[in-house]
Design a protein around this motif. Structure first.
Motif, mmCIF file in Angstrom:
data_model
loop_
_atom_site.group_PDB
_atom_site.id
_atom_site.type_symbol
_atom_site.label_atom_id
_atom_site.label_comp_id
_atom_site.label_asym_id
_atom_site.label_seq_id
_atom_site.Cartn_x
_atom_site.Cartn_y
_atom_site.Cartn_z
ATOM 1 N N ARG A 60 0.854 -1.199 0.000
ATOM 2 C CA ARG A 60 0.000 0.000 0.000
ATOM 3 C C ARG A 60 0.882 1.239 0.000
ATOM 4 N NH1 ARG A 60 -1.889 1.763 6.115
ATOM 5 N NH2 ARG A 60 0.003 1.025 7.154
ATOM 6 N N SER A 61 0.333 2.286 -0.586
ATOM 7 C CA SER A 61 0.946 3.617 -0.576
ATOM 8 C C SER A 61 0.018 4.522 0.220
ATOM 9 C CB SER A 61 1.102 4.126 -2.014
ATOM 10 O OG SER A 61 1.455 5.488 -2.024
ATOM 11 N N TYR A 62 0.597 5.334 1.125
ATOM 12 C CA TYR A 62 -0.255 6.146 1.986
ATOM 13 C C TYR A 62 0.499 7.355 2.524
ATOM 14 C CZ TYR A 62 2.208 3.716 5.821
ATOM 15 O OH TYR A 62 3.155 3.211 6.658
ATOM 16 N N SER A 63 -0.268 8.287 3.093
ATOM 17 C CA SER A 63 0.320 9.436 3.766
ATOM 18 C C SER A 63 -0.232 9.501 5.183
ATOM 19 C CB SER A 63 0.009 10.735 3.011
ATOM 20 O OG SER A 63 -1.389 10.988 3.011
ATOM 21 N N ILE A 64 0.427 10.258 6.039
ATOM 22 C CA ILE A 64 -0.037 10.482 7.406
ATOM 23 C C ILE A 64 -0.082 11.984 7.620
ATOM 24 C CG2 ILE A 64 0.397 10.100 9.861
ATOM 25 C CD1 ILE A 64 1.927 7.559 9.096
ATOM 26 N N ASP A 65 -1.254 12.496 7.990
ATOM 27 C CA ASP A 65 -1.384 13.944 8.132
ATOM 28 C C ASP A 65 -0.856 14.424 9.487
ATOM 29 O OD1 ASP A 65 -3.390 13.562 10.069
ATOM 30 O OD2 ASP A 65 -5.023 13.820 8.633
ATOM 31 N N PRO A 77 -2.130 -5.149 -5.219
ATOM 32 C CA PRO A 77 -2.105 -6.610 -5.135
ATOM 33 C C PRO A 77 -1.365 -7.209 -6.336
ATOM 34 C CG PRO A 77 -4.215 -5.878 -5.988
ATOM 35 C CD PRO A 77 -3.389 -4.633 -5.743
ATOM 36 N N GLU A 78 -1.501 -8.506 -6.505
ATOM 37 C CA GLU A 78 -0.812 -9.213 -7.591
ATOM 38 C C GLU A 78 -1.144 -8.605 -8.950
ATOM 39 O OE1 GLU A 78 -1.336 -11.956 -4.137
ATOM 40 O OE2 GLU A 78 -2.671 -10.622 -5.242
ATOM 41 N N GLN A 79 -0.109 -8.505 -9.799
ATOM 42 C CA GLN A 79 -0.222 -7.997 -11.169
ATOM 43 C C GLN A 79 -0.421 -6.479 -11.233
ATOM 44 O OE1 GLN A 79 -0.150 -10.229 -14.200
ATOM 45 N NE2 GLN A 79 0.867 -11.361 -12.580
ATOM 46 N N TRP A 80 -0.263 -5.803 -10.109
ATOM 47 C CA TRP A 80 -0.331 -4.342 -10.084
ATOM 48 C C TRP A 80 1.074 -3.767 -9.954
ATOM 49 C CZ3 TRP A 80 -4.451 -0.560 -8.869
ATOM 50 C CH2 TRP A 80 -5.722 -1.067 -9.118
ATOM 51 N N TRP A 81 1.199 -2.530 -10.412
ATOM 52 C CA TRP A 81 2.427 -1.756 -10.222
ATOM 53 C C TRP A 81 2.234 -0.778 -9.070
ATOM 54 C CZ3 TRP A 81 6.977 -2.097 -13.009
ATOM 55 C CH2 TRP A 81 6.945 -2.820 -14.207
ATOM 56 N N LEU A 82 3.321 -0.491 -8.366
ATOM 57 C CA LEU A 82 3.311 0.588 -7.387
ATOM 58 C C LEU A 82 4.613 1.364 -7.548
ATOM 59 C CD1 LEU A 82 1.850 1.996 -5.108
ATOM 60 C CD2 LEU A 82 2.936 0.430 -3.498
ATOM 61 N N THR A 83 4.472 2.651 -7.833
ATOM 62 C CA THR A 83 5.628 3.508 -8.091
ATOM 63 C C THR A 83 5.426 4.843 -7.404
ATOM 64 O OG1 THR A 83 5.922 2.478 -10.264
ATOM 65 C CG2 THR A 83 7.043 4.564 -9.887
ATOM 66 N N LEU A 97 4.377 7.067 1.956
ATOM 67 C CA LEU A 97 5.048 5.905 2.518
ATOM 68 C C LEU A 97 4.534 4.672 1.784
ATOM 69 C CD1 LEU A 97 3.848 7.853 5.075
ATOM 70 C CD2 LEU A 97 5.521 6.492 6.290
ATOM 71 N N ILE A 98 5.360 3.637 1.744
ATOM 72 C CA ILE A 98 4.952 2.356 1.171
ATOM 73 C C ILE A 98 5.332 1.267 2.159
ATOM 74 C CG2 ILE A 98 5.326 0.671 -0.676
ATOM 75 C CD1 ILE A 98 5.929 2.986 -2.567
ATOM 76 N N ASP A 99 4.385 0.356 2.437
ATOM 77 C CA ASP A 99 4.721 -0.802 3.253
ATOM 78 C C ASP A 99 3.969 -2.025 2.749
ATOM 79 O OD1 ASP A 99 2.126 -0.569 4.241
ATOM 80 O OD2 ASP A 99 2.715 -0.003 6.260
ATOM 81 N N ALA A 100 4.299 -3.170 3.340
ATOM 82 C CA ALA A 100 3.719 -4.445 2.921
ATOM 83 C C ALA A 100 2.604 -4.833 3.886
ATOM 84 C CB ALA A 100 4.792 -5.523 2.880
ATOM 85 N N TRP A 172 -10.567 -0.875 8.547
ATOM 86 C CA TRP A 172 -10.149 0.515 8.744
ATOM 87 C C TRP A 172 -9.312 1.008 7.578
ATOM 88 C CZ3 TRP A 172 -5.242 2.394 8.808
ATOM 89 C CH2 TRP A 172 -4.190 1.502 9.044
ATOM 90 N N MET A 173 -8.560 0.090 6.932
ATOM 91 C CA MET A 173 -7.765 0.486 5.768
ATOM 92 C C MET A 173 -8.665 0.790 4.575
ATOM 93 S SD MET A 173 -4.322 -1.811 5.615
ATOM 94 C CE MET A 173 -3.140 -1.868 6.958
ATOM 95 N N ILE A 174 -9.697 -0.031 4.395
ATOM 96 C CA ILE A 174 -10.646 0.244 3.310
ATOM 97 C C ILE A 174 -11.312 1.594 3.548
ATOM 98 C CG2 ILE A 174 -12.768 -0.509 2.170
ATOM 99 C CD1 ILE A 174 -11.966 -3.384 2.778
ATOM 100 N N ALA A 175 -11.720 1.856 4.789
ATOM 101 C CA ALA A 175 -12.340 3.138 5.122
ATOM 102 C C ALA A 175 -11.373 4.289 4.853
ATOM 103 C CB ALA A 175 -12.783 3.150 6.590
ATOM 104 N N SER A 176 -10.116 4.100 5.202
ATOM 105 C CA SER A 176 -9.111 5.139 4.950
ATOM 106 C C SER A 176 -8.981 5.417 3.462
ATOM 107 C CB SER A 176 -7.756 4.700 5.525
ATOM 108 O OG SER A 176 -6.718 5.574 5.115
ATOM 109 N N TYR A 177 -8.949 4.366 2.653
ATOM 110 C CA TYR A 177 -8.868 4.524 1.203
ATOM 111 C C TYR A 177 -10.087 5.273 0.668
ATOM 112 C CZ TYR A 177 -8.744 3.296 -3.757
ATOM 113 O OH TYR A 177 -8.749 3.365 -5.126
ATOM 114 N N LEU A 178 -11.261 4.964 1.226
ATOM 115 C CA LEU A 178 -12.505 5.568 0.751
ATOM 116 C C LEU A 178 -12.701 6.991 1.273
ATOM 117 C CD1 LEU A 178 -14.941 2.538 1.217
ATOM 118 C CD2 LEU A 178 -13.794 3.271 -0.879
#
Length: 199
Positions: A60-65, A77-83, A97-100, A172-178
């Motif tokens: 996932r890619s994310y920020s913290i305010d 997920p699988e078959q996706w790029w993250l840059t 930030l990026i983490d697994a 909570w991660m889905i909610a954060s994304y939304l």
């Protein structure tokens, strides 16, 4: 050639006309790396020159305010790029930030890979352009959803975009994304269940 690169070769062959021999010529510029669950891959302020093609697992890619709240920008997920494009394209510090989220294996692609690969596979430039255009389109749609869509519309869009993540990602991660609270997401999910029973 590393056998772990085989899925990446198949991915490229679905996207562009590349032979096994051509892939062999460019494969020495690639490596597969494993990340542990919760491993931090990129910190805010770092300059990244790498892109990640996910073979297995989930990033996932994310920020913290300033208040410590997490805002998830993208799941990969699988078959996706993250840059992280600030570093990749402009050599600037990352805002994200990026983490697994899960134990992950990814093909590491350095910033010069596409240009170097194009010497052997000219049509790979088309893939690079398509990826950039798709990234812009993805972000435009994402911004529009956050600005104008209801919580239910955002969630339904999430399910369409990431059909296999609802059981892999904490709520909570889905909610954060939304861009909604976990409580709002819970209400949306309950409302959708009720609508299904009524139909």
């Amino acid at each position: 050639m590393d056998a772990l690169l085989e899925p990446f070769k198949i991915y490229l062959q679905h996207k562009v006309s590349i032979t096994d021999e051509q892939f062999y010529l460019i494969s020495d510029q690639l490596k597969v790396k494993s990340f542990d669950k919760n491993e931090m891959i990129l910190m805010k302020g770092d300059v990244s020159s790498k892109g990640y093609f996910i073979l297995s697992g989930l990033l996932r890619s994310y920020s913290i305010d300033g208040k410590g709240k997490t805002h998830i920008i993208q799941f990969a997920p699988e078959q996706w790029w993250l840059t992280e494009r600030n570093g990749m394209l402009f050599n600037e510090p990352s805002d994200f930030l990026i983490d697994a989220i899960e134990a992950t294996k990814a093909v590491i692609v350095h910033k010069d890979f596409m240009n170097e690969a194009a010497k052997y596979v000219p049509c790979i430039n088309d893939l690079n352009n398509n990826m950039l255009n798709n990234s812009i389109r993805f972000m435009q749609k994402r911004i529009n959803m956050l600005l104008s869509a209801t919580a239910e519309e955002r969630y339904l869009n999430f399910i369409t975009l990431y059909p296999n993540l609802t059981l892999r990602v904490p709520q909570w991660m889905i909610a954060s994304y939304l861009g909604i609270t976990p409580e709002s997401l819970s209400r949306v999910r309950k409302d959708l269940v009720h609508k299904q029973f009524r139909s």
